[in-house]
Write a protein that holds these residues in place. Structure first.
Motif, PDB file in Angstrom:
ATOM      1  N   ARG A 235     -13.598 -18.041  30.905  1.00 54.68           N
ATOM      2  CA  ARG A 235     -14.872 -17.882  30.305  1.00 54.68           C
ATOM      3  C   ARG A 235     -14.957 -18.418  29.162  1.00 54.68           C
ATOM      4  O   ARG A 235     -14.094 -18.557  27.965  1.00 54.68           O
ATOM      5  CB  ARG A 235     -15.081 -16.328  30.216  1.00 54.68           C
ATOM      6  CG  ARG A 235     -15.025 -15.779  31.427  1.00 54.68           C
ATOM      7  CD  ARG A 235     -15.559 -14.439  31.388  1.00 54.68           C
ATOM      8  NE  ARG A 235     -15.224 -13.601  32.666  1.00 54.68           N
ATOM      9  CZ  ARG A 235     -15.889 -13.900  33.919  1.00 54.68           C
ATOM     10  NH1 ARG A 235     -16.794 -14.871  33.727  1.00 54.68           N
ATOM     11  NH2 ARG A 235     -15.518 -13.266  34.915  1.00 54.68           N
TER      12      ARG A 235
ATOM     13  N   LYS B  76     -20.092 -11.665  37.115  1.00 51.69           N
ATOM     14  CA  LYS B  76     -20.940 -12.419  36.228  1.00 51.69           C
ATOM     15  C   LYS B  76     -21.767 -11.906  35.385  1.00 51.69           C
ATOM     16  O   LYS B  76     -22.861 -12.469  34.515  1.00 51.69           O
ATOM     17  CB  LYS B  76     -21.532 -13.449  37.127  1.00 51.69           C
ATOM     18  CG  LYS B  76     -20.604 -14.546  37.490  1.00 51.69           C
ATOM     19  CD  LYS B  76     -21.402 -15.897  37.833  1.00 51.69           C
ATOM     20  CE  LYS B  76     -20.801 -17.105  37.382  1.00 51.69           C
ATOM     21  NZ  LYS B  76     -21.528 -18.246  37.947  1.00 51.69           N
TER      22      LYS B  76
ATOM     23  N   ARG C 281     -26.712 -12.353  31.797  1.00 53.14           N
ATOM     24  CA  ARG C 281     -25.768 -12.965  32.693  1.00 53.14           C
ATOM     25  C   ARG C 281     -24.757 -14.088  32.183  1.00 53.14           C
ATOM     26  O   ARG C 281     -25.431 -14.772  31.114  1.00 53.14           O
ATOM     27  CB  ARG C 281     -26.646 -13.723  33.689  1.00 53.14           C
ATOM     28  CG  ARG C 281     -27.250 -13.065  34.922  1.00 53.14           C
ATOM     29  CD  ARG C 281     -27.830 -13.989  35.962  1.00 53.14           C
ATOM     30  NE  ARG C 281     -26.847 -14.822  36.618  1.00 53.14           N
ATOM     31  CZ  ARG C 281     -26.205 -14.260  37.806  1.00 53.14           C
ATOM     32  NH1 ARG C 281     -26.385 -13.024  38.026  1.00 53.14           N
ATOM     33  NH2 ARG C 281     -25.371 -15.186  38.532  1.00 53.14           N
TER      34      ARG C 281
ATOM     35  N   LEU D 212     -16.140 -18.866  40.357  1.00 52.32           N
ATOM     36  CA  LEU D 212     -15.788 -17.653  40.719  1.00 52.32           C
ATOM     37  C   LEU D 212     -14.656 -17.676  41.569  1.00 52.32           C
ATOM     38  O   LEU D 212     -13.576 -17.436  41.291  1.00 52.32           O
ATOM     39  CB  LEU D 212     -16.725 -16.813  41.192  1.00 52.32           C
ATOM     40  CG  LEU D 212     -17.663 -16.048  39.919  1.00 52.32           C
ATOM     41  CD1 LEU D 212     -18.382 -15.080  40.718  1.00 52.32           C
ATOM     42  CD2 LEU D 212     -16.441 -15.619  39.196  1.00 52.32           C
TER      43      LEU D 212
END
Lengths: 224, 492
Positions: free
Chosen positions: A153, A32, A95, A103
């Motif tokens: 993402r 991350k 981050r 995740l």
């Protein structure tokens, strides 16, 4: 290349590189932190250049040597360094919270995609015992994992890294499937990647300036 | 002959040369148009030479132009010429207006010419690896055009375009690798072995499982560039945000280049796998695209998005025609490609004139075009009918051919479905453009152009393109017919 046995030294080395490349793709998917993406991508490219050098030794191919060096210099060093500078100095990003799934979900999906890659490529497509039958499923899995991280993402930089991982997967497949690929084509592919990264970085910077955070979540002005 | 092929690919670089030398929009545009005219003239000459003889092949197959390639080269060169002439007035009006800085103008012409030149080169190579390289490079060059205006919306569209298309084309590269791998038994040692003509001749010897995967990946990958649903999501944004002449290039040239790559793979798959599998793939993607395109056209809004969804629909029609197969289906597909390219170039160029005059891209805010600007309004109205397949324009002829091919080959369900969807598209599209053309114009519309020459230059590509569409609807020249028939035989 198709006839290189999986048990030969070069075959084992290639297989090992393939496994490492897959693991690094997983590491990237599980991370991350922006810094880590870049490090994992750089490491993956270094392993890839090692794989290309292995094939170059087996085939005594000067072109593949050049490609191995180019991979090391550009994908392994130049792009990660430049990406780091872009992330740290210009965008001040650390981050990456912009994910559309958790995740663990994305890791499970990654595992499923890896199994799928074996299912599609292994049985009928590739003859047993050759290095291609060992490495091509790995490279297919890397392609799918890269695409997966582009999907889960939302940040533009993360999507760019995802695309570069897809490219690495294709490159791994290329050196194991068709070692005789004409040099001009390989060089052209390389040039495309570099130009692509440059153009995308321009867009990322522009978008970041305009939107404060270049997250694709905020890219929703255009719909329908 | 080799010199002709090189001139075609290098001609459009005249624009970038002028722009880099520091020319302003008008001069750079004229240079661009001159270069495009050279390319178009050479493409006609090349077709004339190819019409009677063997394909042009040189440099281990890196250069390979047969009648199919020549036909696409001619189509793309024609669109480039129309769009380049349109650029002269559009970009200089924007420059005079202060909308585009000098740097942006130079950027525009640099990438416009590069984009055209890369596409033409992609159509002239027989090496499938190099085809990938050039298609990907043309994606990058055109991304700069999409993001040219630098606003958040255009950057967003450019980002979406470049990231989705790059991923798509990379998938096509994976397909290309599996195609080469399927030829392992042939020991493809030399450069020549990786070329399309060589693989076509030896298609029977390719491993079927690998070839099937290769064809699927190629359709998905290059289909992303074509805008086949569900990979079309970048297309409406990119077309809406690019400057109008660049939208014309995207819709009428880039999509065709992607379709050309699919056709190359189709020809190999047809011979190596039989036609059942490729047909099923193309019919599925084709109908999905027509449905998506037609449904999204119903919404009234940005007229450039409307034209973009119409491109999705037409690419679907071409894929369906390729899926119907047979001489009729393939002939219809190629004819549709040329007609659609001309019609869409005219539509996007006229949309450029409209958005310059009305300062908006939203259809509901435009009215009375026919009264305010008779030439553009008339052309927009006629081009609407042309693109929707009304007689006497070319698309009527090609769509009729495709529907006939459908009745001749598959079950009658498919052509009937196609007709129903065409009907839906007709209503959805015409209702928006009719609203733009009719009604009363706003009180004061300032002309964005300086001088009568600029107005004439704006009108020229519109009228030329429409005239060509009309001619193609009434009469197919014997030379074109020969080229089409020979190309159909190539696809098989």
């Amino acid at each position: 290349m198709e006839n290189l046995a999986a048990t030969s030294t070069a075959g084992v080395l290639l297989d090992l590189s393939g496994v490492l490349i897959l693991l690094l793709a997983f590491a990237c998917l599980a991370s991350k932190l922006f810094n880590r993406y870049v490090v994992y991508y750089g490491a993956q490219s270094v392993v890839l250049s090692f794989a290309a050098a292995t094939v170059a030794v087996v085939f005594h191919s000067v072109e593949l040597w050049i490609l191995a060096v180019l991979t090391l210099a550009i994908k392994g060093i130049a792009i990660p360094l430049a990406a780091r500078r872009l992330l740290v100095t210009r965008l001040a990003l650390k981050r990456d919270a912009a994910m559309s799934t958790g995740l663990s979900t994305s890791l499970i999906a990654g595992g499923a995609l890896t199994a799928f890659a074996y299912l599609v490529t292994r049985p009928a497509l590739l003859p047993n015992g050759t290095v291609a039958s060992a490495v091509v499923p790995l490279s297919t899995a890397v392609i799918l994992l890269g695409a997966l991280s582009m999907v889960v993402r939302r940040h533009t930089v993360a999507q760019l890294i995802g695309w570069l991982i897809v490219e690495n997967g294709v490159f791994l497949g290329a050196i194991t499937l068709v070692a005789t690929f004409p040099f001009i084509v390989e060089a052209g592919i390389f040039l495309d990647i570099v130009a692509g990264v440059l153009i995308m970085v321009v867009f990322v910077s522009g978008l970041t300036r305009q939107l404060a955070e270049a997250s694709a979540t905020e890219l929703r002005e255009l719909q329908g | 002959m080799i010199a002709l092929a090189i001139l075609i690919a290098l001609g459009p670089l005249a624009g970038p040369a002028a722009a880099l030398a520091g020319a302003r929009a008008r001069m750079a545009g004229i240079a661009q148009a001159a270069g495009a005219a050279i390319a178009f003239g050479c493409s006609l000459a090349l077709l004339a030479v190819l019409g009677g003889g063997a394909p042009l092949a040189a440099w281990d197959g890196f250069l390979y132009v047969d009648s199919l390639g020549g036909f696409f080269v001619m189509t793309v060169a024609a669109v480039t010429l129309l769009a380049a002439v349109g650029s002269i007035s559009y970009v200089s009006a924007q420059e005079d207006d202060g909308e585009l800085s000098g740097f942006q103008v130079r950027l525009y012409f640099s990438f416009f010419g590069l984009f055209a030149s890369l596409m033409l080169a992609a159509l002239e190579t027989g090496n499938l690896g190099l085809l990938f390289v050039l298609v990907e490079a043309s994606t990058l060059a055109s991304a700069a055009l999409v993001g040219l205006e630098g606003r958040a919306r255009s950057l967003e569209a450019a980002w979406k375009y470049v990231i989705i298309s790059s991923l798509g084309v990379t998938i096509a590269l994976a397909g290309t690798l599996f195609l080469f791998y399927s030829g392992s038994a042939l020991h493809l040692g030399s450069n020549l072995g990786l070329t399309w003509p060589y693989l076509l001749v030896h298609a029977q010897a390719l491993a079927p499982q690998s070839l099937r995967l290769a064809f699927m990946l190629a359709v998905v990958g290059y289909g992303t560039k074509v805008g086949l649903a569900p990979m079309h999501t970048w297309l409406p944004d990119a077309h809406a945000e690019a400057p109008s002449p660049a939208s014309a290039m995207l819709s009428a040239a880039l999509l065709n280049t992607g379709m050309y790559a699919i056709i190359r793979f189709l020809a190999i798959a047809n011979r190596g796998l039989g036609s059942t599998f490729p047909r099923a793939v193309l019919l599925s993607f084709g109908f999905a695209s027509i449905v998506i395109g037609a449904l999204f056209m119903v919404r009234r809004g940005n007229f450039k998005r409307l034209f973009a969804y119409s491109s999705v629909e037409h690419m679907g029609i071409i894929a369906v025609a390729l899926g119907f197969g047979g001489v009729l289906g393939l002939y219809g597909a190629l004819l549709q490609t040329l007609n659609h390219a001309l019609a869409k170039a005219v539509l996007f160029l006229s949309s450029g004139d409209v958005s310059l005059r009305y300062k908006t891209r939203e259809a509901p805010q435009v009215s009375g075009l026919l009264a305010a600007v008779p030439v553009t309004g008339g052309v927009l109205l006629l081009a609407t009918f042309a693109v929707l397949g009304s007689p006497p324009f070319g698309l009527f002829l090609s769509e009729l051919t495709i529907v006939r091919a459908g009745f001749a080959s598959a079950s009658p369900v498919f052509p009937l479905l196609l007709l129903a969807l065409l009907g839906l598209a007709f209503v959805a599209f015409a209702r928006t453009t009719a609203g733009m053309v009719t009604g009363s114009p706003p009180d004061r519309l300032a002309s964005p152009y300086r001088g009568h020459a600029a107005v004439a230059v704006t009108a020229a590509p519109l009228i030329l393109g429409l005239a060509a569409l009309l001619v193609l609807g009434l009469w197919i020249p014997a030379g074109l017919n020969t080229i089409l028939v020979r190309s159909v035989a190539v696809i098989g």
